[in-house]
Scaffold this motif. Structure first.
Motif, PDB file in Angstrom:
ATOM      1  N   ARG A  86       0.831  -1.216   0.000  1.00 10.44           N
ATOM      2  CA  ARG A  86       0.000   0.000   0.000  1.00 10.44           C
ATOM      3  C   ARG A  86       0.863   1.263   0.000  1.00 10.44           C
ATOM      4  NH1 ARG A  86      -4.810  -2.031   3.740  1.00 10.44           N
ATOM      5  NH2 ARG A  86      -6.117  -2.781   2.055  1.00 10.44           N
ATOM      6  N   HIS A 102     -14.056  -8.796   5.580  1.00 13.05           N
ATOM      7  CA  HIS A 102     -14.974  -7.662   5.472  1.00 13.05           C
ATOM      8  C   HIS A 102     -16.337  -8.134   4.944  1.00 13.05           C
ATOM      9  CE1 HIS A 102     -12.691  -4.009   6.453  1.00 13.05           C
ATOM     10  NE2 HIS A 102     -11.636  -4.601   5.962  1.00 13.05           N
ATOM     11  N   LYS A 208     -13.660  -8.107  -6.254  1.00 10.50           N
ATOM     12  CA  LYS A 208     -14.811  -7.185  -6.248  1.00 10.50           C
ATOM     13  C   LYS A 208     -14.493  -5.907  -5.465  1.00 10.50           C
ATOM     14  CE  LYS A 208     -17.908  -8.103  -8.294  1.00 10.50           C
ATOM     15  NZ  LYS A 208     -17.985  -8.026  -9.778  1.00 10.50           N
ATOM     16  N   THR A 212     -14.408  -2.208  -6.924  1.00  6.66           N
ATOM     17  CA  THR A 212     -15.198  -1.167  -6.242  1.00  6.66           C
ATOM     18  C   THR A 212     -14.367   0.094  -6.027  1.00  6.66           C
ATOM     19  OG1 THR A 212     -16.737  -2.660  -5.157  1.00  6.66           O
ATOM     20  CG2 THR A 212     -16.244  -0.609  -4.000  1.00  6.66           C
ATOM     21  N   THR A 220      -5.334   4.637  -2.132  1.00  3.18           N
ATOM     22  CA  THR A 220      -4.737   4.637  -0.798  1.00  3.18           C
ATOM     23  C   THR A 220      -4.294   6.050  -0.420  1.00  3.18           C
ATOM     24  OG1 THR A 220      -3.933   2.405  -1.194  1.00  3.18           O
ATOM     25  CG2 THR A 220      -2.913   3.628   0.610  1.00  3.18           C
TER      26      THR A 220
ATOM     27  N   ALA F  25     -22.812   5.366  -9.375  1.00  2.00           N
ATOM     28  CA  ALA F  25     -21.858   4.374  -8.874  1.00  2.00           C
ATOM     29  C   ALA F  25     -22.094   2.974  -9.427  1.00  2.00           C
ATOM     30  CB  ALA F  25     -21.930   4.319  -7.339  1.00  2.00           C
ATOM     31  N   ILE F  94     -27.208  -3.714   3.158  1.00  2.00           N
ATOM     32  CA  ILE F  94     -26.006  -2.937   3.487  1.00  2.00           C
ATOM     33  C   ILE F  94     -26.441  -1.562   3.972  1.00  2.00           C
ATOM     34  CG2 ILE F  94     -23.881  -1.904   2.545  1.00  2.00           C
ATOM     35  CD1 ILE F  94     -23.680  -4.838   2.407  1.00  2.00           C
ATOM     36  N   GLU F  98     -21.876   1.715   7.511  1.00  2.00           N
ATOM     37  CA  GLU F  98     -20.884   0.640   7.573  1.00  2.00           C
ATOM     38  C   GLU F  98     -20.119   0.525   6.261  1.00  2.00           C
ATOM     39  OE1 GLU F  98     -22.738  -3.210   8.191  1.00  2.00           O
ATOM     40  OE2 GLU F  98     -23.981  -2.995   6.411  1.00  2.00           O
ATOM     41  N   HIS F 102     -16.108   0.576   5.960  1.00  2.00           N
ATOM     42  CA  HIS F 102     -15.339  -0.569   5.468  1.00  2.00           C
ATOM     43  C   HIS F 102     -14.380  -0.132   4.356  1.00  2.00           C
ATOM     44  CE1 HIS F 102     -16.875  -4.172   7.517  1.00  2.00           C
ATOM     45  NE2 HIS F 102     -18.046  -3.582   7.551  1.00  2.00           N
ATOM     46  N   LEU F 103     -14.879   0.621   3.382  1.00  2.00           N
ATOM     47  CA  LEU F 103     -13.995   1.036   2.279  1.00  2.00           C
ATOM     48  C   LEU F 103     -12.885   1.958   2.783  1.00  2.00           C
ATOM     49  CD1 LEU F 103     -16.204   1.538  -0.893  1.00  2.00           C
ATOM     50  CD2 LEU F 103     -15.238  -0.539   0.099  1.00  2.00           C
ATOM     51  N   LEU F 106      -9.874   0.340   4.064  1.00  2.00           N
ATOM     52  CA  LEU F 106      -8.994  -0.283   3.062  1.00  2.00           C
ATOM     53  C   LEU F 106      -8.057   0.731   2.407  1.00  2.00           C
ATOM     54  CD1 LEU F 106     -11.717  -2.513   1.364  1.00  2.00           C
ATOM     55  CD2 LEU F 106      -9.926  -3.290   2.911  1.00  2.00           C
ATOM     56  N   LEU F 107      -8.251   2.000   2.723  1.00  2.00           N
ATOM     57  CA  LEU F 107      -7.515   3.077   2.052  1.00  2.00           C
ATOM     58  C   LEU F 107      -6.566   3.820   2.976  1.00  2.00           C
ATOM     59  CD1 LEU F 107     -10.588   4.624   0.243  1.00  2.00           C
ATOM     60  CD2 LEU F 107      -8.792   3.294  -0.852  1.00  2.00           C
ATOM     61  N   PRO F 198      -8.357  10.644   0.424  1.00  2.00           N
ATOM     62  CA  PRO F 198      -9.595   9.982   0.000  1.00  2.00           C
ATOM     63  C   PRO F 198     -10.782  10.449   0.839  1.00  2.00           C
ATOM     64  CG  PRO F 198      -7.855   8.372   0.484  1.00  2.00           C
ATOM     65  CD  PRO F 198      -7.370   9.693   0.977  1.00  2.00           C
ATOM     66  N   VAL F 199     -11.882  10.741   0.165  1.00  2.00           N
ATOM     67  CA  VAL F 199     -13.132  11.070   0.850  1.00  2.00           C
ATOM     68  C   VAL F 199     -14.188  10.064   0.367  1.00  2.00           C
ATOM     69  CG1 VAL F 199     -14.935  12.800   1.180  1.00  2.00           C
ATOM     70  CG2 VAL F 199     -12.530  13.510   1.055  1.00  2.00           C
ATOM     71  N   VAL F 200     -14.711   9.295   1.302  1.00  2.00           N
ATOM     72  CA  VAL F 200     -15.633   8.215   0.969  1.00  2.00           C
ATOM     73  C   VAL F 200     -17.031   8.629   1.371  1.00  2.00           C
ATOM     74  CG1 VAL F 200     -16.135   5.769   1.295  1.00  2.00           C
ATOM     75  CG2 VAL F 200     -13.782   6.589   1.496  1.00  2.00           C
ATOM     76  N   SER F 204     -22.600   5.476  -2.623  1.00  2.00           N
ATOM     77  CA  SER F 204     -21.880   4.740  -3.666  1.00  2.00           C
ATOM     78  C   SER F 204     -21.174   3.524  -3.071  1.00  2.00           C
ATOM     79  CB  SER F 204     -20.885   5.660  -4.366  1.00  2.00           C
ATOM     80  OG  SER F 204     -20.028   6.281  -3.417  1.00  2.00           O
ATOM     81  N   LYS F 208     -21.970  -0.422  -4.294  1.00  2.00           N
ATOM     82  CA  LYS F 208     -20.952  -1.349  -4.804  1.00  2.00           C
ATOM     83  C   LYS F 208     -20.856  -2.602  -3.930  1.00  2.00           C
ATOM     84  CE  LYS F 208     -19.150  -0.479  -8.063  1.00  2.00           C
ATOM     85  NZ  LYS F 208     -19.771  -0.603  -9.420  1.00  2.00           N
ATOM     86  N   LEU F 209     -20.974  -2.455  -2.621  1.00  2.00           N
ATOM     87  CA  LEU F 209     -20.920  -3.641  -1.758  1.00  2.00           C
ATOM     88  C   LEU F 209     -22.155  -4.510  -1.963  1.00  2.00           C
ATOM     89  CD1 LEU F 209     -19.360  -2.250   1.542  1.00  2.00           C
ATOM     90  CD2 LEU F 209     -18.306  -3.771  -0.136  1.00  2.00           C
ATOM     91  N   THR F 212     -21.588  -6.339  -5.069  1.00  2.00           N
ATOM     92  CA  THR F 212     -20.572  -7.373  -4.818  1.00  2.00           C
ATOM     93  C   THR F 212     -21.194  -8.624  -4.216  1.00  2.00           C
ATOM     94  OG1 THR F 212     -18.707  -5.866  -4.622  1.00  2.00           O
ATOM     95  CG2 THR F 212     -18.594  -7.877  -3.315  1.00  2.00           C
ATOM     96  N   LEU F 213     -21.977  -8.433  -3.168  1.00  2.00           N
ATOM     97  CA  LEU F 213     -22.577  -9.597  -2.508  1.00  2.00           C
ATOM     98  C   LEU F 213     -23.536 -10.311  -3.452  1.00  2.00           C
ATOM     99  CD1 LEU F 213     -23.245  -8.178   1.085  1.00  2.00           C
ATOM    100  CD2 LEU F 213     -21.291  -9.526   0.283  1.00  2.00           C
TER     101      LEU F 213
END
Lengths: 233, 233, 233, 233, 233, 233
Positions: A86, A102, A208, A212, A220, F25, F94, F98, F102-103, F106-107, F198-200, F204, F208-209, F212-213
């Motif tokens: 990362r 996750h 996935k 996403t 990152t 998204a 979802i 959350e 979660h995303l 990861l960042l 990053p701004v989540v 969106s 995407k989650l 994914t599921l």
């Protein structure tokens, strides 16, 4: 979209299993670039194997980045070298271990991980504690199936994993299962049907999540923990 | 008794600082074998530097083990490669980061770590959380002094560290200080006098803990988390 | 160097066992000053015994300090009166419980404590949670051997402790063992050989840590938690 | 119903303040038996004072038990000797520190404790962590008012506490306040009005919880952690 | 004093059981206003039942508040709607689940909850984690007795609960028991006698805590987490 | 694929903002079914609003399920009614809160949430603690912008949020930002550019989650915590 997947170990047949799982999971427009870390050990079982695998893994990610990858997946359930990758890459990097955990945490209050050998249990436990998903984890269980035995005798491996799933449900209160090795990617559907609960495997989960992040334009952060390495004289 | 100390980075002058601190701390009968990891980066600042350093570090520990070392010290405050080294070696292995934190927790309810750069803060935080000493940690603070600037201008470095110690005492409630870099080994005594509280540096702490384990005949457990790597075909 | 070791209970034969373990562990130049707390109960089993023992223990430490002790060891695995002793003494104070747990956490990912009676389990658990080493603790197990039964019938005691070690390994995943009573100091070597993992006992661990702090010139911080008692009118 | 309240320190005027707060809070049918621990220090400020107070406190509780007390209150905010008292007594024992924190956690998501001196902060923090109420605690703040200065100059004390409440609200997000010393019992109503949030003091809280347990016929469990001391030869 | 107790489910016979337990526990001058939530489900077993019950529960609390209630009790062990009720009401609100757990934590180091069905276990676990009492909780166990089966066949229910208490003592180290359903209020005394440890039931616990807060003039803080709902256009 | 998104509040213009973010998204083959909860409050600000919104939200999800939705998104950052929705629906559910967390995890090592009002801070904190992502959370900050003020004056809202982001970076060490309200969905790109991290935003992320599921054939486990409600007589 181009997703690079690096198998941190040197076993090319395992890379093929991983690539097939990735191809099955990815969106129509996504191309998969699957790479074997030829300088890695034949399999990653414990801290020492992991340590030897990382430099080659980082090289592979740097090359994939130069080749235009939009996101990277590290296809070892230990999330080997994830922090370093990362920090090194511009594009997002996802480990298959964290990805599966996750998603499982979105499906069940408590999931159990069934992995290969006992030496991986503390590594996976540490990872889950560090990212907080330990809160949703009922147990991490070893099936005592070595990594390369999975493809050598998939039937025996599935049988052993299935027994461990049974124990996780009965004794640990597992409501979902995470398969704790890239080599187990093909077993998820069958085991889910057999045991009547969600079974998540990491390669498809990570693909996935990588799609996403790339779709949403998320990369990152380069502040703080994942700052790029400082140039040395 | 022979204690091997590996400097995971390639800067030989830093190895000399480390060796001198070790010689000052060790018991009369102890010999210090200080080794520079020539294949490592010039300094370890963040995850990527750490990842590149580990293979050479493991080689150095294996050679020291063959040369009869009774215990090993990893002389980077990140405790770089510690888990892998413990799995590989027969004899006990101590990281200077954990060593300093263990001793500080015996001297004060809450200690603060003052380290080099911001990129090291999450690494040290993770280590402390994993071994539980986070419970006794008031803060981990970066002095923004790069590793090699410590020996290039020790006065400026000490001044900057001293300012950060002042803040740790006033704002974080630090009752003791841990110096978060092997290169700071020489500053502990002066800073302790100046600020009127215990200042622990990791090289001497790790040497004494390594001697302690070797004297008591205690070695790393080979069950579970630190099992040796499995032989590969 | 003079290390004072206070046995907080009034049983002089137990002080002799403790003194012998200390003498075996200490460096050539170290003298051991072993003291029995004559005003304490015959053994410390639970909160009430511990509470009665503390005033005499503090007196003994104050006297040892006046007699020139360079560091103090509290030789009850409950670390009875440790916080008060640290606030009272100028020189560092080590409890045998914390000492053994710190060393065990350097040897294994997870250790189990095997102690005497069930009433001690929550006390030891509290101590480990407070200093953070609970993170590395697989379990605290009672052998149901009262403190004074250890020296009355050491063979029976060892047998019972050995059974409990077997359970800790099989059920709790213990990778190392901590013997949870000063009276068990003599059993460590034999039990380590029998079970094939490190067995740490607290008296030798505490003596080495006390020597370490004294050698490095480190004393308890007098800021905050261990500030000396305020003078009363 | 007879509730015994032991002031663990030797200052009789403080016992009177405590007794009055208890009388105001208790139910019509309840009698208060307030006792001064004459063998204790004049005030309890830190670990050493606490340690000296415990034997006399235990004696006082044993006497009150013999005199027919239905429940006991320990009137020091450190909950001095609470575990030992629970093991010793047949009837329930409540500390004023835990009592206030339990009630505050029923009134607000996060409360702050405002206590006397800095040396008490880690003691109160430990207590809250151990019983889990740390989860609801925004901060523990020292007002730097010594215990006996509260009754010597109540106005100055209230002013200082009020300033600290202001900071707890503004900086720590406190939604309720716990007054962290038995001597502050008289200030709760005024401070609650002044700051517009609930202010809980421990003496009245503990008396009501003691009445509650006695009314419901609930006594301390004698299994496990609070087992009575074993008879010694 | 007027204490309102709302049974969040629509089963009036269960409200009668609750009212009787409240009457037995309350002080001479206290009147109990027991209300059935007629718009709720017949019993609350899991998240969906709980969600449907909340609007009617909030209405009932608002009406009781208008009728002069001095404090409110929510008589479902899940503490259904507790946060919303606290934000809505002027007067203090106590859930029977939290009430029983608070009292149990004053009686024993570790208590076990024995509840009805498996679907309630994660709800109760979440509640205990959130308020910190998980620290004192040995286990949450389901007896597999549905809520309405308790009053349909109390003998069978008691037998099943008693078996689960036995397991909690033997396997989980429970030193006290909390009965995890309002419908079990009548069983506490008998089960305490049978198993020789404190058995706490929530209705009486909550009534006493509600009386306590009302007597002491303590109300829910309106700062922060329990701020009243903002008016909407 | 059909993804249903329920806006738990009754403000249709906010549903349009949400629907547009979802459309931007989602994958080419995905259809978005955006639904306003007409029986909900105009906005959800705190516990009481949330409680009133849930029954209508559950109805909307049940209708969408009957209409063939492959997955559901709850478009309130509080994840209002998420547990009940998961128990009720066959298909995965979802929450946007959350999802964004979660995303973000990861960042970056640590992200901060910037939400609307102070009353939401403890709700979001609770959610993050429960799912473990608190481990990666640097802070939850209120911008003091009410929900409906966001669309009334987006420029003022962005300015206020931007100020809070600045503080989160400088004071809390935030490496990424999560926007804590569905109404802020349009601001992410601009704020990311302005602040260089990053701004989540959650809509969106959740879409995407959910895709994914659904793509991976993963559904909520029906064992344990999310078991469907039991049929009542």
């Amino acid at each position: 979209m181009l997703i690079s997947i690096v198998n941190p170990n040197a076993t090319a047949s395992m890379t093929r299993t991983i690539a097939e799982a990735a191809e099955r999971a990815c969106a129509p427009g996504t191309r998969i670039l699957a790479v074997t870390n030829k300088s890695g050990p034949p399999s990653i079982e414990g801290h020492v194997d992991g340590a030897w695998a990382v430099p080659g893994l980082l090289d592979a990610i740097a090359r994939a980045e130069a080749d235009g990858a939009d996101a990277h997946v590290i296809a070892c359930f230990d999330d080997t070298g994830l922090d370093a990758a990362r920090s090194l890459a511009e594009k997002p990097v996802i480990g298959i271990g964290e990805a599966a955990a996750h998603l499982a945490s979105l499906l069940a209050r408590r999931f159990s991980v069934v992995t290969t050998l006992a030496c991986s249990v503390p590594i996976l436990t540490d990872n889950l504690k560090r990212n907080g998903l330990w809160e949703s984890c009922a147990s991490v269980r070893a099936s005592d199936v070595p990594v390369l035995a999975i493809e050598a005798d998939p039937e025996a491996a599935t049988r052993r994993i299935s027994e461990e799933i049974e124990i996780a449900i009965a004794q640990d209160g597992a409501e979902a299962i995470v398969l704790g090795c890239a080599g187990m990617a093909d077993f998820a559907v069958e085991l889910s049907g057999r045991h009547g609960l969600p079974v998540v495997e990491g390669v498809s989960a990570a693909v996935k999540l990588a799609e996403t992040l790339a779709t949403l334009g998320l990369r990152t952060s380069k502040r703080g923990g994942y700052a790029p390495p400082r140039p040395k004289e």
